[in-house]
Design an enzyme around this catalytic site. Structure first.
Site, PDB file in Angstrom:
ATOM      1  N   GLU A   1       0.742  -1.299  -0.046  1.00  0.00           N
ATOM      2  CA  GLU A   1      -0.143  -0.095  -0.145  1.00  0.00           C
ATOM      3  C   GLU A   1       1.117   1.384   0.076  1.00  0.00           C
ATOM      4  O   GLU A   1       0.721   2.301  -0.669  1.00  0.00           O
ATOM      5  CB  GLU A   1      -0.887   0.016   1.155  1.00  0.00           C
ATOM      6  CG  GLU A   1      -1.896  -1.106   1.244  1.00  0.00           C
ATOM      7  CD  GLU A   1      -1.410  -2.320   1.932  1.00  0.00           C
ATOM      8  OE1 GLU A   1      -2.129  -3.149   2.650  1.00  0.00           O
ATOM      9  OE2 GLU A   1      -0.187  -2.547   2.098  1.00  0.00           O
TER      10      GLU A   1
ATOM     11  N   CYS B   1      -0.766  -0.021   7.541  1.00  0.00           N
ATOM     12  CA  CYS B   1      -1.022   0.213   6.210  1.00  0.00           C
ATOM     13  C   CYS B   1      -2.420   0.975   6.200  1.00  0.00           C
ATOM     14  O   CYS B   1      -3.023   1.892   5.590  1.00  0.00           O
ATOM     15  CB  CYS B   1      -1.108  -0.633   5.170  1.00  0.00           C
ATOM     16  SG  CYS B   1       0.574  -1.111   4.868  1.00  0.00           S
TER      17      CYS B   1
ATOM     18  N   ALA C   1      13.290 -37.023  -7.582  1.00  0.00           N
ATOM     19  CA  ALA C   1      13.252 -37.452  -9.267  1.00  0.00           C
ATOM     20  C   ALA C   1      13.208 -39.117  -9.104  1.00  0.00           C
ATOM     21  O   ALA C   1      13.693 -39.705  -8.002  1.00  0.00           O
ATOM     22  CB  ALA C   1      14.399 -37.221  -9.902  1.00  0.00           C
TER      23      ALA C   1
ATOM     24  N   TRP D   1      22.136 -39.748 -11.681  1.00  0.00           N
ATOM     25  CA  TRP D   1      21.271 -38.655 -12.325  1.00  0.00           C
ATOM     26  C   TRP D   1      20.307 -39.198 -12.873  1.00  0.00           C
ATOM     27  O   TRP D   1      20.422 -40.100 -13.819  1.00  0.00           O
ATOM     28  CB  TRP D   1      22.376 -37.842 -12.743  1.00  0.00           C
ATOM     29  CG  TRP D   1      23.194 -36.968 -12.276  1.00  0.00           C
ATOM     30  CD1 TRP D   1      24.739 -36.745 -12.392  1.00  0.00           C
ATOM     31  CD2 TRP D   1      22.788 -35.622 -11.446  1.00  0.00           C
ATOM     32  NE1 TRP D   1      24.855 -36.083 -11.505  1.00  0.00           N
ATOM     33  CE2 TRP D   1      23.998 -35.301 -10.992  1.00  0.00           C
ATOM     34  CE3 TRP D   1      21.583 -35.207 -11.006  1.00  0.00           C
ATOM     35  CZ2 TRP D   1      24.028 -34.224 -10.166  1.00  0.00           C
ATOM     36  CZ3 TRP D   1      21.705 -34.171 -10.184  1.00  0.00           C
ATOM     37  CH2 TRP D   1      22.793 -33.573  -9.532  1.00  0.00           C
TER      38      TRP D   1
ATOM     39  N   ARG E   1      14.517 -23.284  -5.489  1.00  0.00           N
ATOM     40  CA  ARG E   1      15.292 -23.297  -4.013  1.00  0.00           C
ATOM     41  C   ARG E   1      15.488 -21.768  -3.729  1.00  0.00           C
ATOM     42  O   ARG E   1      15.354 -21.299  -2.682  1.00  0.00           O
ATOM     43  CB  ARG E   1      16.530 -23.850  -4.123  1.00  0.00           C
ATOM     44  CG  ARG E   1      16.635 -25.212  -4.393  1.00  0.00           C
ATOM     45  CD  ARG E   1      18.272 -25.663  -4.416  1.00  0.00           C
ATOM     46  NE  ARG E   1      18.452 -27.103  -4.731  1.00  0.00           N
ATOM     47  CZ  ARG E   1      19.616 -27.730  -4.747  1.00  0.00           C
ATOM     48  NH1 ARG E   1      20.526 -26.921  -5.133  1.00  0.00           N
ATOM     49  NH2 ARG E   1      19.477 -29.169  -4.771  1.00  0.00           N
TER      50      ARG E   1
ATOM     51  N   ARG F   1      23.169 -22.101  -7.399  1.00  0.00           N
ATOM     52  CA  ARG F   1      24.203 -21.391  -8.275  1.00  0.00           C
ATOM     53  C   ARG F   1      23.716 -21.610  -9.933  1.00  0.00           C
ATOM     54  O   ARG F   1      24.393 -20.974 -10.550  1.00  0.00           O
ATOM     55  CB  ARG F   1      25.512 -22.483  -8.167  1.00  0.00           C
ATOM     56  CG  ARG F   1      25.199 -23.841  -8.485  1.00  0.00           C
ATOM     57  CD  ARG F   1      26.509 -24.881  -7.904  1.00  0.00           C
ATOM     58  NE  ARG F   1      26.221 -26.208  -8.204  1.00  0.00           N
ATOM     59  CZ  ARG F   1      25.325 -27.015  -7.488  1.00  0.00           C
ATOM     60  NH1 ARG F   1      24.736 -26.491  -6.351  1.00  0.00           N
ATOM     61  NH2 ARG F   1      25.192 -28.249  -7.770  1.00  0.00           N
TER      62      ARG F   1
ATOM     63  N   GLU G   1      14.558 -32.539  -0.107  1.00  0.00           N
ATOM     64  CA  GLU G   1      14.818 -33.184  -1.177  1.00  0.00           C
ATOM     65  C   GLU G   1      15.707 -34.388  -1.073  1.00  0.00           C
ATOM     66  O   GLU G   1      16.294 -35.019  -2.017  1.00  0.00           O
ATOM     67  CB  GLU G   1      16.151 -32.247  -1.917  1.00  0.00           C
ATOM     68  CG  GLU G   1      15.501 -30.955  -2.344  1.00  0.00           C
ATOM     69  CD  GLU G   1      16.521 -30.269  -3.696  1.00  0.00           C
ATOM     70  OE1 GLU G   1      17.389 -30.870  -3.976  1.00  0.00           O
ATOM     71  OE2 GLU G   1      16.052 -28.974  -4.128  1.00  0.00           O
TER      72      GLU G   1
ATOM     73  N   GLY H   1      16.721 -38.125   1.396  1.00  0.00           N
ATOM     74  CA  GLY H   1      16.508 -39.085   0.797  1.00  0.00           C
ATOM     75  C   GLY H   1      15.035 -39.938   0.804  1.00  0.00           C
ATOM     76  O   GLY H   1      14.330 -39.172   1.637  1.00  0.00           O
TER      77      GLY H   1
END
Length: 350
Positions: free
Chosen positions: A53, A92, A162, A178, A192, A215, A291, A293
């Site tokens: 606002e 506000c 995955a 992978w 992330r 990264r 993420e 295990g």
């Protein structure tokens, strides 16, 4: 879409730009309309700085010499109820009253105890017209992390994993494998940057030696959370590099070493997900992405402590290995990310 809904949708679009920068505050957008024309708009850009606002009102003053006159005959749209208390910034609701903006259209009420209807009541007590509940579900959804933290006293929990085309999480020996392509990994780094924290178990930290940062995407890296019951991890691992605040949940010690914080849980045999989430709540962590295990994932699933699951399925097959976690739900969506499939599932109570 009605006029009210059109302007509220603009508030939502603006508010979403604060993703990753305003937690533990909510994401909020505001639009000021005069005679069908948007004369000012803004959103909450950074925690501790001006609210939506304030930025919208300042935008009117930056654009028009007769801003005071315009405001006294305008409607302000805001995706979340204007605050009525002093926090990092003044209320506000007081700003709106000061500038005599006669009509306020609100997306949804703020569940925070110090606001929760008080902002609307203050505006109405000043003789201003308030319309509430425009695109209410969409406004609540934008701030589902904030609502979860305030109403359930825990962070919003996102599971991410995955799996291979034949449903495996990793090889039998637990070695790194992978599964997804570059496009999926890039998306994960974007995710992330949007969340407060990222959590892994001891085996994932030891086997993959992840950095758990952003990264591959611009933006802040989340706080790192590691579960290491007996403090068996080598301090040479990337999670101990002091680059970002890191919390190690264990049963040995509570201590602080630079940016590494060790927190000993009361009972490591029962209620570990509950203890962890409450500790994160106490530290103003509004969302956490888990993420790995598989054992860590399953502990949160079995406790019913998750809100979203984001599951990548790659094209490769293992034939045997560690089975991927299983979730039963029909609420979600399917996307193609490069050559991978992405399924997003929402917990029925989320």
């Amino acid at each position: 879409m009605s006029g009210h809904e059109q302007y509220m949708q603009r508030c939502l679009d603006l508010g979403a730009q604060g993703m990753g920068n305003v937690s533990p505050n909510p994401m909020v957008g505001a639009v000021i309309v005069h005679d069908g024309l948007i004369v000012g708009e803004g959103y909450h850009k950074q925690y501790g700085q001006a609210h939506a606002e304030v930025n919208a009102v300042n935008d009117v003053f930056a654009r028009y010499d007769n801003a005071e006159t315009l405001l006294r005959d305008s409607t302000i749209y805001v995706s979340l109820e204007p605050c009525a208390h002093y926090g990092k910034t003044p209320p506000c609701a007081d700003l709106i009253i000061k500038h005599q903006i006669p009509r306020i259209v609100v997306g949804c009420r703020d569940p925070f105890e110090q606001v929760n209807g008080k902002g609307i009541e203050k505006l109405q007590a000043a003789g201003l017209e308030v319309v509430n509940g425009i695109l209410e579900n969409e406004c609540r959804w934008l701030n589902r992390r904030f609502f979860t933290r305030v109403q359930h006293k825990r962070p919003y929990v996102i599971l991410k994993w995955a799996q291979t085309a034949d449903g495996f999480f990793a090889p039998e020996n637990g070695t790194q494998f992978w599964i997804t392509g570059d496009e999926s990994r890039l998306l994960v780094h974007k995710w992330r940057s949007e969340e407060d924290a990222i959590l892994v178990g001891k085996n994932t930290a030891a086997t993959d030696n992840p950095r758990l940062n952003t990264r591959y995407w611009p933006g802040k890296s989340p706080k790192r959370i590691v579960i290491d019951r007996n403090l068996e991890l080598s301090t040479d691992l990337n999670v101990f590099d002091q680059s970002v605040e890191t919390i190690i949940f264990n049963e040995v010690k509570t201590d602080i070493q630079g940016k590494i914080k060790y927190i000993a849980l009361e009972d490591f045999d029962r209620f570990v997900p509950q203890y962890i989430l409450f500790q994160l709540y106490l530290q103003d962590i509004q969302s956490v992405i888990i993420e790995g295990g598989a054992r860590t994932m399953n502990s949160f699933i079995e406790a019913g402590l998750w809100d979203e699951a984001r599951i990548f399925t790659g094209k490769s097959e293992l034939g045997k290995g560690l089975k991927a976690p299983g979730i039963r739900s029909t609420v979600g969506e399917h996307l193609h990310i490069g050559e991978d499939q992405l399924q997003i599932i929402y917990h029925s109570s989320a």
